[in-house]
Design a protein around this motif. Structure first.
Motif, PDB file in Angstrom:
ATOM      1  N   GLU B 103       0.835  -1.209   0.000  1.00 45.55           N
ATOM      2  CA  GLU B 103       0.000   0.000   0.000  1.00 45.55           C
ATOM      3  C   GLU B 103       0.870   1.259   0.000  1.00 45.55           C
ATOM      4  O   GLU B 103       0.558   2.241  -0.662  1.00 45.55           O
ATOM      5  N   LEU B 106       2.142   1.773  -3.409  1.00 47.80           N
ATOM      6  CA  LEU B 106       1.074   2.289  -4.271  1.00 47.80           C
ATOM      7  C   LEU B 106       0.855   3.787  -4.013  1.00 47.80           C
ATOM      8  O   LEU B 106       0.720   4.580  -4.958  1.00 47.80           O
ATOM      9  N   ARG B 107       0.857   4.168  -2.743  1.00 48.13           N
ATOM     10  CA  ARG B 107       0.637   5.588  -2.414  1.00 48.13           C
ATOM     11  C   ARG B 107       1.781   6.468  -2.938  1.00 48.13           C
ATOM     12  O   ARG B 107       1.539   7.558  -3.438  1.00 48.13           O
ATOM     13  N   LEU B 110       1.407   6.637  -6.636  1.00 46.52           N
ATOM     14  CA  LEU B 110       0.234   7.442  -6.972  1.00 46.52           C
ATOM     15  C   LEU B 110       0.552   8.933  -6.793  1.00 46.52           C
ATOM     16  O   LEU B 110       0.180   9.757  -7.638  1.00 46.52           O
ATOM     17  N   TYR B 168      -0.454  -2.009  -9.887  1.00 47.03           N
ATOM     18  CA  TYR B 168      -1.856  -2.249  -9.543  1.00 47.03           C
ATOM     19  C   TYR B 168      -2.215  -3.709  -9.827  1.00 47.03           C
ATOM     20  O   TYR B 168      -2.867  -4.383  -9.010  1.00 47.03           O
TER      21      TYR B 168
END
Lengths: 139, 176
Positions: B103, B106-107, B110, B168
């Motif tokens: 996570e 991903l953050r 992102l 993803y």
């Protein structure tokens, strides 16, 4: 939007955002109550004002600065020449002035001008003692 | 309250909207100090001119418009010395840290991918994804048409998906 893209967007939307720092509440509300402008460091303040002043036409300001630098450089480079020019035009000697006045008087006589130089013109009221002037006024 | 115009509950405004405005500004500026300055600027402005809120039905949309305009002004002022994308990505992330490494990755990705979006697309994507606003409300807040808001969102999501696809899909595989 496709289901896959919708799922992807939902996944992104579930990522939690940073919370606002708790200390900011008192600072920001305090400034709002006092009606103060935003607090900035001195350097940031100068930067902010300069940016606000210069950002609309930076090229024009840069051009103006260049012209000023050119003028200053020109001024500095020609400063030494100025006294030399002044030295070339020294005051004429008293003899030369006398000679010039003599020539001027001769020229006036030759031309036949009725005008007399200011220096030789008789004064309307020659200086007299104060008592004499009082008598003239009374008459 | 000293200097506070009557009829304006600035504390309530702050408590209800500061979090959303902060996250929105941080996503646009990627700078905590700029975000704080802009947030304070807007609250001082509101305190000085409470009439600004007179007749406003959608407070959140109105406040977002105020902070968005303030952020755009700041970016324009900086213009030529705007930071590069790489520098921006290395600055403050708008996301909370995650305990799970996947996570967190991903953050981070992102946050970096969002920086690569033009600010107008980033603003729309933020309001849709993290504020859950409709295109009509986004249009109202950013002073654009609903169609423009929808198309900017579509472009933004397409770019984000292309940018984050490998990670993803890996995360999705690991979850299933």
């Amino acid at each position: 939007m496709s289901d896959e893209l919708e799922q992807f967007a939902q996944r992104l939307g579930r990522q939690p955002l940073k919370p606002v720092p708790p200390a900011w509440r008192a600072e920001i509300l305090g400034a709002a109550r006092a009606g103060q402008p935003p607090r900035r460091s001195r350097l940031a303040n100068v930067r902010h004002h300069l940016a606000a002043l210069l950002w609309p036409h930076p090229v024009a300001w840069a051009g103006l600065a260049t012209v000023w630098i050119f003028i200053l450089a020109l001024n500095v480079s020609t400063r030494e020449a100025t006294p030399m020019v002044a030295k070339q035009f020294e005051r004429p000697s008293p003899e030369m002035i006398g000679e010039l006045k003599k020539q001027q008087r001769m020229f006036a006589e030759l031309v036949g001008s009725a005008e007399v130089p200011d220096a030789d013109r008789p004064k309307v009221l020659p200086p007299k003692p104060r008592s004499e002037r009082m008598r003239l006024v009374a008459a | 309250m000293v200097g506070m115009p009557a009829g304006l509950d600035i504390e309530r405004l702050y408590d209800e909207h500061a979090q959303a405005l902060y996250a929105f500004l941080l996503n646009l500026t990627r700078d905590e100090a700029d975000t704080r300055d802009l947030l304070q600027e807007v609250f001082v402005k509101l305190a000085r001119s409470p009439k600004l809120l007179a007749g406003v039905r959608e407070e959140r949309a109105f406040l977002i418009r105020l902070v968005h305009n303030a952020a755009i002004d700041l970016m324009r002022r900086r213009g030529t010395r705007e930071r590069t994308r790489d520098n921006l990505a290395a600055c403050s992330s708008p996301f909370a840290p995650a305990a799970d490494p996947d996570e967190e990755l991903l953050r981070n990705q992102l946050a970096a991918a969002l920086v690569e979006l033009p600010p107008e697309q980033r603003a729309v994507a933020h309001l849709k994804l993290w504020e859950g606003m409709t295109f009509e409300r986004i249009a109202d807040a950013l002073d654009i048409s609903a169609n423009t808001a929808a198309s900017r969102y579509r472009y933004a999501i397409d770019k984000l998906r292309d940018r984050l696809r490998p990670l993803y899909e890996e995360i999705k595989k690991a979850e299933s």
